[in-house]
Write an enzyme that holds these catalytic residues in place. Structure first.
Site, PDB file in Angstrom:
ATOM      1  N   TYR A 158       0.852  -1.202   0.000  1.00 57.54           N
ATOM      2  CA  TYR A 158       0.000   0.000   0.000  1.00 57.54           C
ATOM      3  C   TYR A 158       0.885   1.248   0.000  1.00 57.54           C
ATOM      4  CZ  TYR A 158      -3.818   3.162   1.328  1.00 57.54           C
ATOM      5  OH  TYR A 158      -4.738   4.186   1.352  1.00 57.54           O
ATOM      6  N   THR A 193     -14.355   5.606   6.518  1.00 59.63           N
ATOM      7  CA  THR A 193     -15.023   5.052   5.331  1.00 59.63           C
ATOM      8  C   THR A 193     -15.159   3.535   5.498  1.00 59.63           C
ATOM      9  OG1 THR A 193     -13.009   4.466   4.134  1.00 59.63           O
ATOM     10  CG2 THR A 193     -13.775   6.748   3.877  1.00 59.63           C
TER      11      THR A 193
HETATM   12  N1  LIG Z   1     -10.133   5.688   4.227  1.00 63.19           N
HETATM   13  C1  LIG Z   1      -8.900   6.098   4.502  1.00 63.19           C
HETATM   14  O1  LIG Z   1      -8.508   6.227   5.666  1.00 63.19           O
HETATM   15  C2  LIG Z   1      -7.960   6.445   3.377  1.00 63.19           C
HETATM   16  C3  LIG Z   1      -6.760   7.099   3.718  1.00 63.19           C
HETATM   17  C4  LIG Z   1      -5.863   7.430   2.710  1.00 63.19           C
HETATM   18  C5  LIG Z   1      -6.156   7.120   1.391  1.00 63.19           C
HETATM   19  N2  LIG Z   1      -7.311   6.492   1.102  1.00 63.19           N
HETATM   20  C6  LIG Z   1      -7.542   6.189  -0.315  1.00 63.19           C
HETATM   21  O2  LIG Z   1      -8.754   6.753  -0.724  1.00 63.19           O
HETATM   22  C7  LIG Z   1      -9.307   5.961  -1.774  1.00 63.19           C
HETATM   23  C8  LIG Z   1     -10.744   5.627  -1.436  1.00 63.19           C
HETATM   24  O3  LIG Z   1     -10.754   4.915  -0.219  1.00 63.19           O
HETATM   25  P1  LIG Z   1     -12.075   4.729   0.672  1.00 63.19           P
HETATM   26  O4  LIG Z   1     -11.618   4.771   2.058  1.00 63.19           O
HETATM   27  O5  LIG Z   1     -13.143   5.639   0.210  1.00 63.19           O
HETATM   28  O6  LIG Z   1     -12.398   3.204   0.307  1.00 63.19           O
HETATM   29  P2  LIG Z   1     -13.782   2.433   0.033  1.00 63.19           P
HETATM   30  O7  LIG Z   1     -13.428   0.982   0.124  1.00 63.19           O
HETATM   31  O8  LIG Z   1     -14.858   2.978   0.904  1.00 63.19           O
HETATM   32  O9  LIG Z   1     -14.113   2.803  -1.485  1.00 63.19           O
HETATM   33  C9  LIG Z   1     -13.297   2.380  -2.536  1.00 63.19           C
HETATM   34  C10 LIG Z   1     -14.140   2.231  -3.799  1.00 63.19           C
HETATM   35  O10 LIG Z   1     -13.259   1.836  -4.845  1.00 63.19           O
HETATM   36  C11 LIG Z   1     -13.858   0.769  -5.572  1.00 63.19           C
HETATM   37  N3  LIG Z   1     -12.821  -0.033  -6.184  1.00 63.19           N
HETATM   38  C12 LIG Z   1     -11.941  -0.875  -5.569  1.00 63.19           C
HETATM   39  N4  LIG Z   1     -11.160  -1.475  -6.479  1.00 63.19           N
HETATM   40  C13 LIG Z   1     -11.550  -0.996  -7.686  1.00 63.19           C
HETATM   41  C14 LIG Z   1     -11.120  -1.238  -9.023  1.00 63.19           C
HETATM   42  N5  LIG Z   1     -10.127  -2.101  -9.301  1.00 63.19           N
HETATM   43  N6  LIG Z   1     -11.740  -0.587 -10.028  1.00 63.19           N
HETATM   44  C15 LIG Z   1     -12.730   0.295  -9.764  1.00 63.19           C
HETATM   45  N7  LIG Z   1     -13.199   0.544  -8.528  1.00 63.19           N
HETATM   46  C16 LIG Z   1     -12.602  -0.090  -7.508  1.00 63.19           C
HETATM   47  C17 LIG Z   1     -14.670   0.006  -4.542  1.00 63.19           C
HETATM   48  O11 LIG Z   1     -15.688  -0.792  -5.156  1.00 63.19           O
HETATM   49  C18 LIG Z   1     -15.222   1.131  -3.685  1.00 63.19           C
HETATM   50  O12 LIG Z   1     -16.445   1.617  -4.190  1.00 63.19           O
HETATM   51  C19 LIG Z   1      -8.381   4.756  -1.931  1.00 63.19           C
HETATM   52  O13 LIG Z   1      -7.470   4.997  -2.980  1.00 63.19           O
HETATM   53  C20 LIG Z   1      -7.662   4.715  -0.598  1.00 63.19           C
HETATM   54  O14 LIG Z   1      -6.400   4.089  -0.695  1.00 63.19           O
HETATM   55  C21 LIG Z   1      -8.213   6.144   2.054  1.00 63.19           C
END
Ligand SMILES: NC(=O)c1ccc[n+]([C@@H]2O[C@H](COP(=O)([O-])OP(=O)(O)OC[C@H]3O[C@@H](n4cnc5c(N)ncnc54)[C@H](O)[C@@H]3O)[C@@H](O)[C@H]2O)c1
Length: 254
Positions: A158, A193
């Site tokens: 990651y 989330t």
């Molecule tokens: N939640 C956190 O704390 C956090 C922190 C830093 C970064 N992020 C980043 O933010 C982004 C969103 O995270 P989130 O927390 O909203 O996650 P989440 O799991 O709530 O949402 C992610 C979405 O991406 C979709 N997805 C996953 N793989 C996919 C693919 N191969 N093709 C298309 N869609 C796909 C899923 O179906 C889901 O709807 C990610 O890139 C994550 O790494 C999240």
């Protein structure tokens, strides 16, 4: 802000949940028409319904962003349906097997995280920037992470993928600045989330660990990330490109 993206078209990958859904709704609230892309049709359609019930315009595109042909089709369908592509938020991402150390990760799990989080963002940029260069303008925001700026124990692929996202963001920003395409990254801290819910279900001690690590004393909301993404796509950010912008309650300041 309101109406800053009127008549513009925005694409959000992973728009069916969490940060992606909040971002899609925030784009629509600024007047953009939104193409919501996700590998999960149920979540994607729900986001479209939420935008429409708020009075906005949106469509759903099913796409797995780790597969080149699906990403090419996704961008083509967004342009075919809405006529152009002005803004893109490359947000789709997965957490991997959080809690596994670098030496315990297996090759398949490692590659899966890299394919979705890093190759997927590159593929999205490849087709989005091609379209934006033809138009002579565009703004892209890639969702990286604090793990794109500092190490994160138990999240080796990651952290590698998110450092990679920051690297390809800066590279593309340099390559296309003169052609009117701005490329930035937002680096969220710990955001409440479904991704976080999955981690704390598997590793119950993590929630307190994350909370204790927050200088601001709480987790972030997806809407707080979305606000930064949308601002970076507006003309108010017209001189901002190649930036990796933490939205993290002060986490990387420590
Ligand atoms: N939640 C956190 O704390 C956090 C922190 C830093 C970064 N992020 C980043 O933010 C982004 C969103 O995270 P989130 O927390 O909203 O996650 P989440 O799991 O709530 O949402 C992610 C979405 O991406 C979709 N997805 C996953 N793989 C996919 C693919 N191969 N093709 C298309 N869609 C796909 C899923 O179906 C889901 O709807 C990610 O890139 C994550 O790494 C999240």
């Amino acid at each position: 802000m309101s109406g800053l993206l009127t008549e513009r078209v925005a694409l959000v990958t992973g728009g069916g949940s969490g940060i992606g859904r909040a971002t899609a709704r925030a784009f629509a609230a600024e007047g953009a028409t939104v193409a919501v892309a996700d590998v999960d049709p149920e979540g994607g359609h729900q986001t479209v319904e939420l935008i429409e019930s708020d009075g906005g315009r949106a469509s759903f595109i099913r796409a797995d962003t780790s597969i080149a042909g699906e990403v090419e089709n996704m961008v083509a369908e967004a342009v075919r349906t809405h006529g152009r592509l002005d803004c893109a938020c490359n947000n789709a991402g997965i957490e991997g097997r959080v809690g596994t150390t670098t030496i315990d990760y297996d090759e398949g799990d490692w590659e899966h995280v890299i394919n979705v989080n890093l190759k997927g963002v590159w593929l999205c940029m490849k087709y989005e920037i091609t379209e934006m260069v033809e138009q002579g303008a565009g703004a892209i925001v890639n969702i990286a992470s604090i793990a794109g700026l500092v190490g994160l124990s138990g999240s080796s692929p990651y952290a590698a993928s998110k450092h990679g996202v920051v690297g390809i963001t800066k590279t593309a920003a340099l390559e296309f600045a003169k052609q009117g395409v701005r490329v930035n990254a937002v680096c969220p801290g710990v955001i409440d989330t479904p991704l976080l819910d999955r981690i704390v279900t598997r590793l119950p001690g993590r929630k307190q660990f994350y909370l204790d690590a927050q200088p601001i004393g709480r987790l972030g909301a997806p809407e707080e990330v979305a606000a930064a993404v949308v601002w970076l796509c507006t003309d108010q950010a017209s001189f901002v490109t190649g930036h990796a912008f933490p939205v993290d309650g002060g986490f990387v300041a420590g």
